[in-house]
Design a protein around this motif. Structure first.
Motif, PDB file in Angstrom:
ATOM      1  N   ASP A  11       0.815  -1.222   0.000  1.00 45.77           N
ATOM      2  CA  ASP A  11       0.000   0.000   0.000  1.00 45.77           C
ATOM      3  C   ASP A  11       0.848   1.271   0.000  1.00 45.77           C
ATOM      4  OD1 ASP A  11      -2.500  -1.354  -0.033  1.00 45.77           O
ATOM      5  OD2 ASP A  11      -2.338  -1.672   2.126  1.00 45.77           O
ATOM      6  N   GLY A  12       2.154   1.138  -0.148  1.00 46.02           N
ATOM      7  CA  GLY A  12       3.035   2.296  -0.239  1.00 46.02           C
ATOM      8  C   GLY A  12       2.986   2.917  -1.631  1.00 46.02           C
ATOM      9  N   VAL A  13       3.386   4.176  -1.714  1.00 43.28           N
ATOM     10  CA  VAL A  13       3.319   4.937  -2.967  1.00 43.28           C
ATOM     11  C   VAL A  13       4.704   5.420  -3.366  1.00 43.28           C
ATOM     12  CG1 VAL A  13       2.414   7.059  -4.017  1.00 43.28           C
ATOM     13  CG2 VAL A  13       0.952   5.687  -2.546  1.00 43.28           C
ATOM     14  N   TRP A  14       4.977   5.339  -4.660  1.00 44.96           N
ATOM     15  CA  TRP A  14       6.174   5.941  -5.259  1.00 44.96           C
ATOM     16  C   TRP A  14       5.679   7.008  -6.221  1.00 44.96           C
ATOM     17  CZ3 TRP A  14       9.430   3.365  -9.632  1.00 44.96           C
ATOM     18  CH2 TRP A  14      10.512   4.173  -9.951  1.00 44.96           C
ATOM     19  N   HIS A  15       5.963   8.260  -5.947  1.00 43.48           N
ATOM     20  CA  HIS A  15       5.563   9.401  -6.770  1.00 43.48           C
ATOM     21  C   HIS A  15       6.833   9.998  -7.362  1.00 43.48           C
ATOM     22  CE1 HIS A  15       3.843  13.719  -6.996  1.00 43.48           C
ATOM     23  NE2 HIS A  15       3.505  13.052  -8.071  1.00 43.48           N
ATOM     24  N   TYR A  16       6.916  10.044  -8.680  1.00 42.36           N
ATOM     25  CA  TYR A  16       8.169  10.414  -9.329  1.00 42.36           C
ATOM     26  C   TYR A  16       7.932  11.237 -10.596  1.00 42.36           C
ATOM     27  CZ  TYR A  16       6.852   6.553 -12.363  1.00 42.36           C
ATOM     28  OH  TYR A  16       6.169   5.732 -13.215  1.00 42.36           O
ATOM     29  N   CYS A  17       9.005  11.881 -11.050  1.00 35.31           N
ATOM     30  CA  CYS A  17       8.971  12.674 -12.279  1.00 35.31           C
ATOM     31  C   CYS A  17      10.166  12.299 -13.148  1.00 35.31           C
ATOM     32  CB  CYS A  17       9.030  14.164 -11.961  1.00 35.31           C
ATOM     33  SG  CYS A  17       9.089  15.209 -13.436  1.00 35.31           S
ATOM     34  N   MET A  18       9.894  12.037 -14.417  1.00 36.16           N
ATOM     35  CA  MET A  18      10.958  11.825 -15.397  1.00 36.16           C
ATOM     36  C   MET A  18      10.996  13.049 -16.308  1.00 36.16           C
ATOM     37  SD  MET A  18      10.497   7.812 -16.388  1.00 36.16           S
ATOM     38  CE  MET A  18       8.835   8.025 -17.005  1.00 36.16           C
ATOM     39  N   ARG A  19      12.178  13.647 -16.471  1.00 34.17           N
ATOM     40  CA  ARG A  19      12.337  14.829 -17.314  1.00 34.17           C
ATOM     41  C   ARG A  19      13.241  14.493 -18.495  1.00 34.17           C
ATOM     42  NH1 ARG A  19      12.737  16.845 -12.214  1.00 34.17           N
ATOM     43  NH2 ARG A  19      11.071  18.244 -11.626  1.00 34.17           N
ATOM     44  N   GLY A  35       4.637  10.250 -12.558  1.00 30.58           N
ATOM     45  CA  GLY A  35       4.086   8.920 -12.370  1.00 30.58           C
ATOM     46  C   GLY A  35       3.806   8.620 -10.916  1.00 30.58           C
ATOM     47  N   LYS A  36       2.938   7.631 -10.739  1.00 33.31           N
ATOM     48  CA  LYS A  36       2.586   7.175  -9.393  1.00 33.31           C
ATOM     49  C   LYS A  36       2.488   5.654  -9.440  1.00 33.31           C
ATOM     50  CE  LYS A  36      -1.188   7.323  -6.027  1.00 33.31           C
ATOM     51  NZ  LYS A  36      -2.554   7.828  -5.800  1.00 33.31           N
ATOM     52  N   ALA A  37       3.210   5.004  -8.563  1.00 34.06           N
ATOM     53  CA  ALA A  37       3.123   3.552  -8.414  1.00 34.06           C
ATOM     54  C   ALA A  37       2.581   3.253  -7.024  1.00 34.06           C
ATOM     55  CB  ALA A  37       4.489   2.906  -8.597  1.00 34.06           C
ATOM     56  N   VAL A  38       1.705   2.271  -6.944  1.00 32.87           N
ATOM     57  CA  VAL A  38       1.165   1.806  -5.667  1.00 32.87           C
ATOM     58  C   VAL A  38       1.523   0.329  -5.547  1.00 32.87           C
ATOM     59  CG1 VAL A  38      -0.898   1.508  -4.243  1.00 32.87           C
ATOM     60  CG2 VAL A  38      -0.723   3.475  -5.785  1.00 32.87           C
ATOM     61  N   LYS A  47       9.098 -11.409  -5.639  1.00 29.78           N
ATOM     62  CA  LYS A  47       7.851 -10.922  -6.233  1.00 29.78           C
ATOM     63  C   LYS A  47       7.530  -9.515  -5.744  1.00 29.78           C
ATOM     64  CE  LYS A  47       3.013 -12.314  -6.714  1.00 29.78           C
ATOM     65  NZ  LYS A  47       2.023 -13.323  -6.326  1.00 29.78           N
ATOM     66  N   ILE A  48       7.267  -8.631  -6.700  1.00 35.34           N
ATOM     67  CA  ILE A  48       6.805  -7.270  -6.414  1.00 35.34           C
ATOM     68  C   ILE A  48       5.610  -7.003  -7.327  1.00 35.34           C
ATOM     69  CG2 ILE A  48       7.353  -4.813  -6.441  1.00 35.34           C
ATOM     70  CD1 ILE A  48      10.314  -5.647  -6.080  1.00 35.34           C
ATOM     71  N   VAL A  49       4.460  -6.720  -6.731  1.00 36.44           N
ATOM     72  CA  VAL A  49       3.248  -6.431  -7.494  1.00 36.44           C
ATOM     73  C   VAL A  49       2.901  -4.968  -7.268  1.00 36.44           C
ATOM     74  CG1 VAL A  49       0.815  -6.990  -7.843  1.00 36.44           C
ATOM     75  CG2 VAL A  49       2.426  -8.797  -7.189  1.00 36.44           C
ATOM     76  N   LEU A  50       2.757  -4.225  -8.372  1.00 33.36           N
ATOM     77  CA  LEU A  50       2.426  -2.802  -8.262  1.00 33.36           C
ATOM     78  C   LEU A  50       1.599  -2.364  -9.448  1.00 33.36           C
ATOM     79  CD1 LEU A  50       4.430  -0.838 -10.274  1.00 33.36           C
ATOM     80  CD2 LEU A  50       6.087  -2.019  -8.858  1.00 33.36           C
ATOM     81  N   THR A  51       0.929  -1.245  -9.274  1.00 35.80           N
ATOM     82  CA  THR A  51       0.235  -0.567 -10.354  1.00 35.80           C
ATOM     83  C   THR A  51       0.970   0.738 -10.588  1.00 35.80           C
ATOM     84  OG1 THR A  51      -1.871  -1.486  -9.633  1.00 35.80           O
ATOM     85  CG2 THR A  51      -1.971   0.414 -11.101  1.00 35.80           C
ATOM     86  N   ASP A  52       1.338   0.989 -11.837  1.00 32.36           N
ATOM     87  CA  ASP A  52       2.101   2.189 -12.187  1.00 32.36           C
ATOM     88  C   ASP A  52       1.313   2.975 -13.223  1.00 32.36           C
ATOM     89  OD1 ASP A  52       4.177   4.001 -12.292  1.00 32.36           O
ATOM     90  OD2 ASP A  52       5.474   2.752 -13.523  1.00 32.36           O
ATOM     91  N   MET A  53       1.205   4.295 -13.029  1.00 30.20           N
ATOM     92  CA  MET A  53       0.420   5.126 -13.941  1.00 30.20           C
ATOM     93  C   MET A  53       1.057   6.505 -14.089  1.00 30.20           C
ATOM     94  SD  MET A  53      -2.585   5.649 -11.159  1.00 30.20           S
ATOM     95  CE  MET A  53      -2.050   4.262 -10.169  1.00 30.20           C
TER      96      MET A  53
END
Length: 63
Positions: A11-19, A35-38, A47-53
């Protein structure tokens, strides 16, 4: 890449920017893609399961 948040846990979030920093990319130079990954599941290194958008910077409670 810029990281605004990185919580590597279920349930953690990765919030990032690619330039785009490559001037040879023409009209893409200087553009940002946010982008945001949960993370849903993390099981050791196996195993790592995430949703990335991708989404606008000010959407979803981030600023």
């Amino acid at each position: 890449m810029e990281n605004r948040a990185f919580n590597f846990k279920p349930d953690g979030v990765w919030h990032y920017c690619m330039r785009c920093t490559d001037e040879n990319q023409g009209e893409f130079y200087g553009q940002e893609s946010w982008g945001k990954a949960v993370y849903q599941e993390i099981t050791g290194p196996e195993k790592i399961v995430l949703t990335d958008m991708f989404f606008p910077l000010y959407w979803g409670g981030f600023c």
